[in-house]
Design a protein around this motif. Structure first.
Motif, mmCIF file in Angstrom:
data_model
loop_
_atom_site.group_PDB
_atom_site.id
_atom_site.type_symbol
_atom_site.label_atom_id
_atom_site.label_comp_id
_atom_site.label_asym_id
_atom_site.label_seq_id
_atom_site.Cartn_x
_atom_site.Cartn_y
_atom_site.Cartn_z
ATOM 1 N N LEU A 20 -8.993 -2.570 -4.958
ATOM 2 C CA LEU A 20 -9.121 -2.859 -3.539
ATOM 3 C C LEU A 20 -7.935 -3.699 -3.116
ATOM 4 C CD1 LEU A 20 -12.907 -3.673 -3.242
ATOM 5 C CD2 LEU A 20 -11.707 -1.603 -2.556
ATOM 6 N N LEU A 21 -7.298 -3.297 -2.038
ATOM 7 C CA LEU A 21 -6.132 -4.041 -1.551
ATOM 8 C C LEU A 21 -6.592 -5.293 -0.836
ATOM 9 C CD1 LEU A 21 -4.121 -0.990 -0.284
ATOM 10 C CD2 LEU A 21 -3.937 -2.147 -2.475
ATOM 11 N N PRO A 22 -5.897 -6.403 -0.925
ATOM 12 C CA PRO A 22 -4.579 -6.605 -1.506
ATOM 13 C C PRO A 22 -4.597 -6.987 -2.987
ATOM 14 C CG PRO A 22 -5.202 -8.591 -0.366
ATOM 15 C CD PRO A 22 -6.338 -7.607 -0.196
ATOM 16 N N SER A 23 -5.701 -6.851 -3.682
ATOM 17 C CA SER A 23 -5.793 -7.220 -5.093
ATOM 18 C C SER A 23 -4.778 -6.444 -5.924
ATOM 19 C CB SER A 23 -7.198 -6.931 -5.620
ATOM 20 O OG SER A 23 -7.248 -7.096 -7.018
ATOM 21 N N GLN A 24 -4.270 -7.072 -6.974
ATOM 22 C CA GLN A 24 -3.359 -6.417 -7.903
ATOM 23 C C GLN A 24 -4.081 -5.940 -9.155
ATOM 24 O OE1 GLN A 24 -0.133 -5.749 -7.189
ATOM 25 N NE2 GLN A 24 -0.660 -6.568 -5.181
ATOM 26 N N GLU A 25 -5.379 -6.237 -9.270
ATOM 27 C CA GLU A 25 -6.148 -5.909 -10.469
ATOM 28 C C GLU A 25 -6.730 -4.501 -10.378
ATOM 29 O OE1 GLU A 25 -10.213 -7.368 -12.706
ATOM 30 O OE2 GLU A 25 -9.176 -8.753 -11.376
ATOM 31 N N TRP A 26 -6.468 -3.696 -11.405
ATOM 32 C CA TRP A 26 -7.020 -2.349 -11.494
ATOM 33 C C TRP A 26 -8.304 -2.399 -12.307
ATOM 34 C CZ3 TRP A 26 -5.192 1.809 -8.903
ATOM 35 C CH2 TRP A 26 -3.912 1.715 -8.363
ATOM 36 N N ASN A 27 -9.328 -1.673 -11.863
ATOM 37 C CA ASN A 27 -10.596 -1.550 -12.571
ATOM 38 C C ASN A 27 -10.821 -0.082 -12.905
ATOM 39 O OD1 ASN A 27 -11.437 -4.329 -12.244
ATOM 40 N ND2 ASN A 27 -11.650 -3.821 -10.082
ATOM 41 N N PRO A 61 -12.248 -3.802 12.490
ATOM 42 C CA PRO A 61 -12.314 -5.234 12.185
ATOM 43 C C PRO A 61 -11.130 -5.690 11.335
ATOM 44 C CG PRO A 61 -14.412 -4.160 11.721
ATOM 45 C CD PRO A 61 -13.434 -3.088 12.030
ATOM 46 N N ALA A 62 -10.802 -6.973 11.426
ATOM 47 C CA ALA A 62 -9.692 -7.517 10.635
ATOM 48 C C ALA A 62 -9.962 -7.348 9.145
ATOM 49 C CB ALA A 62 -9.469 -8.983 10.975
ATOM 50 N N HIS A 63 -11.209 -7.557 8.716
ATOM 51 C CA HIS A 63 -11.565 -7.341 7.311
ATOM 52 C C HIS A 63 -12.050 -5.909 7.169
ATOM 53 C CE1 HIS A 63 -12.908 -7.992 3.256
ATOM 54 N NE2 HIS A 63 -14.100 -7.510 3.585
ATOM 55 N N HIS A 64 -11.169 -5.048 6.683
ATOM 56 C CA HIS A 64 -11.466 -3.626 6.548
ATOM 57 C C HIS A 64 -11.061 -3.201 5.147
ATOM 58 C CE1 HIS A 64 -12.192 0.398 8.024
ATOM 59 N NE2 HIS A 64 -11.065 0.779 7.463
ATOM 60 N N PRO A 65 -12.014 -3.168 4.180
ATOM 61 C CA PRO A 65 -11.662 -2.862 2.800
ATOM 62 C C PRO A 65 -10.932 -1.528 2.654
ATOM 63 C CG PRO A 65 -13.951 -3.559 2.940
ATOM 64 C CD PRO A 65 -13.457 -3.366 4.342
ATOM 65 N N THR A 66 -9.834 -1.558 1.921
ATOM 66 C CA THR A 66 -9.056 -0.366 1.641
ATOM 67 C C THR A 66 -8.871 -0.271 0.144
ATOM 68 O OG1 THR A 66 -7.885 -0.588 3.736
ATOM 69 C CG2 THR A 66 -6.870 0.823 2.079
ATOM 70 N N GLY A 67 -9.149 0.886 -0.409
ATOM 71 C CA GLY A 67 -9.027 1.084 -1.842
ATOM 72 C C GLY A 67 -8.063 2.192 -2.181
ATOM 73 N N VAL A 68 -7.473 2.100 -3.368
ATOM 74 C CA VAL A 68 -6.610 3.152 -3.890
ATOM 75 C C VAL A 68 -7.094 3.522 -5.279
ATOM 76 C CG1 VAL A 68 -4.586 2.564 -2.521
ATOM 77 C CG2 VAL A 68 -4.919 1.479 -4.722
ATOM 78 N N CYS A 69 -6.893 4.776 -5.638
ATOM 79 C CA CYS A 69 -7.300 5.253 -6.959
ATOM 80 C C CYS A 69 -6.145 6.018 -7.585
ATOM 81 C CB CYS A 69 -8.487 6.200 -6.842
ATOM 82 S SG CYS A 69 -9.973 5.425 -6.210
#
Length: 74
Positions: A20-27, A61-69
């Motif tokens: 999940l952005l802006p996190s740098q951790e991949w799960n 909304p300002a808090h709008h979760p965005t994910g990358v795979c």
């Protein structure tokens, strides 16, 4: 239509890397699945009624979760 050549099919099932952005951790998450249900992000906003926030389209909304795979680590 049966005479048309088809390219090889690629199975998308299996383990995927997700973050999940802006996190740098991949799960690692299984596929098929929903990343919104695998991550600790709160409830997904899936609805068949008006959106659960006050902003109107195209604002969100300002808090709008965005994910990358990704399938394989790069």
């Amino acid at each position: 239509m049966h005479g048309l050549l088809r390219t090889s099919e690629i199975a998308l099932d299996g383990e995927w890397q997700s973050r999940l952005l802006p996190s740098q951790e991949w799960n690692t998450v299984p596929a098929p699945d929903l990343w919104t249900m695998c991550e600790d992000t709160g409830r997904p906003h899936c609805t068949d009624v008006p959106m659960p926030f006050d902003e109107g389209p195209p604002q969100v909304p300002a808090h709008h979760p965005t994910g990358v795979c990704r399938r394989t680590p790069s």
